[in-house]
Motif scaffolding. Structure first.
Motif, PDB file in Angstrom:
ATOM      1  N   CYS A   1       0.979  -1.231   0.029  1.00 16.56           N
ATOM      2  CA  CYS A   1       0.155  -0.114   0.158  1.00 16.56           C
ATOM      3  C   CYS A   1       0.744   1.177   0.104  1.00 16.56           C
ATOM      4  CB  CYS A   1      -0.966   0.046   1.268  1.00 16.56           C
ATOM      5  SG  CYS A   1       0.047  -0.040   2.790  1.00 16.56           S
ATOM      6  N   PHE A   2       1.970   1.238  -0.529  1.00 17.52           N
ATOM      7  CA  PHE A   2       2.764   2.411  -0.718  1.00 17.52           C
ATOM      8  C   PHE A   2       3.238   2.604  -2.227  1.00 17.52           C
ATOM      9  CE2 PHE A   2       3.704   0.354   3.362  1.00 17.52           C
ATOM     10  CZ  PHE A   2       3.930   1.244   4.147  1.00 17.52           C
ATOM     11  N   ILE A   3       3.496   1.856  -3.123  1.00 15.61           N
ATOM     12  CA  ILE A   3       3.652   2.096  -4.407  1.00 15.61           C
ATOM     13  C   ILE A   3       2.558   2.842  -5.188  1.00 15.61           C
ATOM     14  CG2 ILE A   3       4.019   1.034  -6.804  1.00 15.61           C
ATOM     15  CD1 ILE A   3       5.254  -1.264  -5.437  1.00 15.61           C
ATOM     16  N   THR A   4       3.110   4.089  -5.421  1.00 17.74           N
ATOM     17  CA  THR A   4       1.959   5.186  -6.115  1.00 17.74           C
ATOM     18  C   THR A   4       2.349   5.172  -7.865  1.00 17.74           C
ATOM     19  OG1 THR A   4       3.410   6.908  -6.125  1.00 17.74           O
ATOM     20  CG2 THR A   4       1.991   6.606  -4.291  1.00 17.74           C
ATOM     21  N   GLU A   5       3.364   4.836  -8.509  1.00 15.99           N
ATOM     22  CA  GLU A   5       3.492   4.972  -9.936  1.00 15.99           C
ATOM     23  C   GLU A   5       4.232   3.660 -10.259  1.00 15.99           C
ATOM     24  OE1 GLU A   5       5.787   8.115 -11.224  1.00 15.99           O
ATOM     25  OE2 GLU A   5       4.911   9.403  -9.692  1.00 15.99           O
ATOM     26  N   LEU A   6       3.505   3.005 -11.060  1.00 16.15           N
ATOM     27  CA  LEU A   6       3.794   1.633 -11.626  1.00 16.15           C
ATOM     28  C   LEU A   6       3.945   1.534 -13.362  1.00 16.15           C
ATOM     29  CD1 LEU A   6       4.216  -1.532 -11.087  1.00 16.15           C
ATOM     30  CD2 LEU A   6       1.779  -1.819 -11.422  1.00 16.15           C
ATOM     31  N   ASN A   7       5.142   1.029 -13.721  1.00 12.96           N
ATOM     32  CA  ASN A   7       5.439   1.171 -14.949  1.00 12.96           C
ATOM     33  C   ASN A   7       5.633  -0.402 -15.551  1.00 12.96           C
ATOM     34  OD1 ASN A   7       6.357   1.376 -17.771  1.00 12.96           O
ATOM     35  ND2 ASN A   7       7.869   2.923 -17.500  1.00 12.96           N
ATOM     36  N   LEU A   8       4.796  -0.791 -16.202  1.00 17.35           N
ATOM     37  CA  LEU A   8       5.133  -2.324 -16.609  1.00 17.35           C
ATOM     38  C   LEU A   8       5.153  -2.374 -18.161  1.00 17.35           C
ATOM     39  CD1 LEU A   8       2.194  -4.152 -14.335  1.00 17.35           C
ATOM     40  CD2 LEU A   8       4.821  -4.213 -14.227  1.00 17.35           C
ATOM     41  N   SER A   9       5.564  -1.309 -18.851  1.00 19.21           N
ATOM     42  CA  SER A   9       5.619  -1.351 -20.315  1.00 19.21           C
ATOM     43  C   SER A   9       6.535  -2.557 -20.781  1.00 19.21           C
ATOM     44  CB  SER A   9       5.948   0.276 -20.752  1.00 19.21           C
ATOM     45  OG  SER A   9       7.059   0.593 -20.627  1.00 19.21           O
ATOM     46  N   GLU A  10       6.102  -2.828 -22.101  1.00 22.27           N
ATOM     47  CA  GLU A  10       7.173  -3.667 -23.075  1.00 22.27           C
ATOM     48  C   GLU A  10       7.197  -4.896 -22.178  1.00 22.27           C
ATOM     49  OE1 GLU A  10       7.558  -2.984 -25.964  1.00 22.27           O
ATOM     50  OE2 GLU A  10       6.909  -1.015 -25.666  1.00 22.27           O
ATOM     51  N   ASN A  11       6.006  -5.703 -21.679  1.00 22.85           N
ATOM     52  CA  ASN A  11       6.450  -6.994 -20.834  1.00 22.85           C
ATOM     53  C   ASN A  11       5.514  -8.010 -21.338  1.00 22.85           C
ATOM     54  OD1 ASN A  11       8.262  -6.917 -18.670  1.00 22.85           O
ATOM     55  ND2 ASN A  11       7.070  -5.059 -17.984  1.00 22.85           N
ATOM     56  N   ARG A  12       4.621  -7.628 -22.488  1.00 25.76           N
ATOM     57  CA  ARG A  12       4.017  -8.668 -23.339  1.00 25.76           C
ATOM     58  C   ARG A  12       2.933  -9.460 -22.243  1.00 25.76           C
ATOM     59  NH1 ARG A  12       5.998 -10.423 -28.191  1.00 25.76           N
ATOM     60  NH2 ARG A  12       7.930  -9.286 -28.506  1.00 25.76           N
ATOM     61  N   LEU A  13       2.257  -8.775 -21.488  1.00 24.93           N
ATOM     62  CA  LEU A  13       1.499  -9.341 -20.600  1.00 24.93           C
ATOM     63  C   LEU A  13       0.012  -9.747 -21.222  1.00 24.93           C
ATOM     64  CD1 LEU A  13       1.293  -6.329 -17.865  1.00 24.93           C
ATOM     65  CD2 LEU A  13       2.736  -8.557 -18.022  1.00 24.93           C
ATOM     66  N   GLY A  14      -0.362  -9.458 -22.025  1.00 22.71           N
ATOM     67  CA  GLY A  14      -1.405 -10.071 -23.093  1.00 22.71           C
ATOM     68  C   GLY A  14      -2.697  -9.764 -22.442  1.00 22.71           C
TER      69      GLY A  14
END
Length: 658
Positions: A301-314
């Motif tokens: 409950c602390f992370i405010t910004e998340l970058n998951l780009s270019e990971n082929r999550l689908g």
């Protein structure tokens, strides 16, 4: 308690000064009921003891007096303590004093930290060191003297008997909230002294010492759990993460974590309280790695910004990400670009856009959203009440999808910035944008670069700009609208006295002089406006100068004239020679014929070209052009033209052959 202690001097003889200590060689033997095990002096610099066993015997109500002491004795748990040699330290002298010699007037023992009291297998270990004024030589002699006389402690046998036993404290009765506890070796001595007197509950005290450091050893960063999970999953720990796991911004891009590496990292981040901005882009996480991130965000409950780009999550990971964006109360910036989301993923993200209450910035660029996705996301954008920045660039949204997106922008009252660049809005999208700019009163930045918007589409969008009062940034670069489209946008700004545009971007679009003139008027209306464009259109290139002889030869070939027939038109007297005046007069006659009869082609030569042609034909410079000079000039010209044609043919690229 009266105890006696024998010591030796530097010569190995008994010292005259006798100290009373229960551990001296001349002490009385304790009764069989006494729970004390004596310890002989250890000739080392530091002395250690091992608490081997606690035997809880039932206490009796009757009190017994120790012989020769006059002190009452209560039943207490048996404590078996065995000496062990500690590591020598070169900066301290050794001592032959007993472990239990802690009486008033002596130098206090050095303080030790709590970890020294606890062994690896639950065995309690304490270490006490004292300074001595005796020389190293005298200590060696006294040690050898004591050994030669056969004087030894009964604790040696006790140590052998209890070597295999371990201490298992009962933690249920321990109060770990006691703030007055100190983890030092002085407490151990105090504990042992009280235990000898039978007036201290040694069992609970030792258990408290063992557990008092547990709360301080809690790892808030998750380093321990990360290493343990890596061992369990068989992955190599990321050393960069171990070095930066306490940073506010954790940049883990391009580390090749994969699904297994992400599971180990997620286990650690679940309890990490330091990282607020997490960048996991380009780690090839796949759907399983994305699921691990979602599970981690349920606990963190602390992370405010998340970058998951270019990971082929689908698409498989899309519903879980949607659920996290709706339930997590701290995420405000989410970047999911380049994850192969398509029309099947659009409903999940539409639900997230519709129901999210915390996400302020959402990036769904570089995916495979098409027209169907546009029709699904459009209504969700219209009803969104949280997102202020939305990025849908580099997708395949066109036609109906583009119209649906623009209708969503029109009805939204919270969106401040939207990026729709690198789609295919075209003319239909331009019509929708016109309607959106007229109806929206909160949008501040619009990016529609490279959307196949022509000059006609730019003029249509300008109609919306002519009434909009909130847009301050407009980006329309890389569109095929040319200078005419840019002119239409500026003309619309001039028609809107309440226009607040500050930045106009026409990147890679060439403009002309007409645009420059109208933009100067825009600057007079909005002095601080900034403009970017692709540069000025190059001025029209001057026509290549044609040699007069070329025109002359073309005239002869077009009318299928023989060279002699052409010459006779100028040679009125038949002398086969033409003066300069006669040649100029013949050219003027041809000009007049062109004006009177449009079908008459004639020879279009200017005065300068006529002068140049005369100089070219009059080879001998006598002021007259004879027939021979005309023939020679014609032949030379034909040869030069053939050479030029040959060079041009060689320079042309050859066609590809299979």
């Amino acid at each position: 308690m009266d105890v006696q202690r024998n010591s030796t001097n530097t010569r190995g003889q008994p010292s005259e000064s006798k100290r009373h200590c229960r551990h001296s060689h001349g002490r009385r033997k304790p009764s069989i009921e006494e729970p004390i095990t004596s310890v002989s002096p250890v000739h080392e610099e530091t002395v250690g003891f091992d608490i081997l066993k606690l035997d809880d015997r039932p206490s009796t109500s009757s009190s017994e007096k120790r012989p020769g002491t006059g002190l009452s004795e209560k039943r207490s748990p048996l404590l078996s303590i065995s000496p062990r040699p500690a590591s020598r330290r070169p900066d301290r002298p050794s001592s032959t004093r007993s472990v239990f010699e802690h009486i008033p007037g002596t130098r206090p023992a050095s303080r030790r930290t709590a970890p020294e009291l606890c062994g690896r297998h639950g065995q309690t270990t304490g270490t006490i060191s004292r300074n001595s004024n005796r020389s190293r030589k005298s200590r060696a002699e006294s040690a050898s003297h004591g050994l030669n006389r056969g004087q030894s402690s009964d604790s040696d046998s006790d140590h052998e008997e209890g070597k295999g036993t371990t201490f298992e404290p009962d933690f249920n009765t321990v109060d770990i909230s006691d703030e007055k506890a100190f983890d030092t070796d002085l407490e151990v001595e105090e504990l042992v002294g009280h235990f000898v007197d039978g007036s201290y509950d040694a069992h609970q005290k030792i258990a408290h010492l063992l557990t008092s450091d547990q709360s301080a050893s809690y790892d808030h960063t998750g380093k321990t759990s990360y290493i343990d999970t890596c061992k369990k999953l068989g992955v190599v720990p990321a050393s960069y993460y171990l070095r930066h796991m306490q940073d506010r911004h954790l940049n883990m891009r391009h580390h090749g974590l994969g699904a297994a590496g992400m599971r180990a990292l997620a286990e650690s981040l679940s309890s990490n309280t330091n990282v607020l901005e997490l960048d996991l882009s380009d780690n090839w996480l796949g759907p399983q790695g994305g699921l691990a991130v979602c599970e981690m965000l349920k606990d963190n409950c602390f992370i405010t910004e998340l970058n998951l780009s270019e990971n082929r999550l689908g698409t498989e990971c899309a519903p879980h990400l949607s659920q996290i964006m709706q339930q997590n109360v701290t995420l405000t910036h989410v970047t999911l670009s380049g994850n192969e989301f398509d029309d099947h993923s659009a409903p999940y993200f539409a639900e997230a856009i519709l129901n999210s209450t915390k996400v302020l910035h959402l990036n769904l660029s570089h995916n495979n959203f098409g027209d169907v996705s546009g029709t699904i996301l459009g209504p969700a954008i219209a009803d969104n009440s949280c997102i202020k920045e939305l990025d849908l660039s580099w997708n395949c949204i066109r036609r109906k999808g583009a119209v649906a997106i623009t209708q969503g922008v029109k009805n939204n009252i919270f969106l401040k910035k939207i990026n729709l660049s690198w789609n295919g809005f075209g003319l239909e999208g331009a019509l929708g944008l016109q309607d959106a700019l007229k109806g929206n009163s909160v949008l501040e930045e619009l990016d529609i670069s490279n959307n196949r918007i022509t000059a006609e589409g730019a003029v249509i969008i300008g109609k919306g700009i002519s009434v909009n009062e909130t847009l301050n940034t407009l980006k329309m670069g890389k569109n095929p609208m040319q200078s005419a489209g840019c002119y239409g946008i500026c003309a619309a700004i001039l028609r809107n006295p309440n226009c607040v545009l500050k930045v106009i971007d026409f990147s890679d679009i060439l403009v002309n002089k007409d645009f420059e003139d109208v933009f100067k008027q825009v600057q007079e209306q909005i002095p601080d406006i900034k403009l970017a464009h692709g540069g000025m259109e190059p001025p029209p290139k001057p026509k290549a100068k044609v040699h007069p002889m070329v025109k002359l030869v073309n005239y002869i070939e077009k009318h299928e004239l023989r060279l002699v027939d052409f010459f006779n038109k100028f040679d009125k007297d038949g002398s086969m020679s033409v003066t300069h005046e006669e040649f100029v007069e013949g050219i003027e006659t041809a000009r007049q014929a062109i004006k009177k009869n449009a079908q008459e082609t004639g020879i279009k030569l200017s005065d300068d070209e006529i002068e140049e042609l005369l100089n070219e034909l009059d080879r001998d410079g006598d002021g007259e052009i004879n027939y021979n000079e005309l023939v020679v000039s014609h032949v030379d010209f034909q040869e030069k033209r053939e050479q030029i044609n040959t060079v041009l043919t060689v320079m042309q690229p050859r066609p590809m052959t299979t």
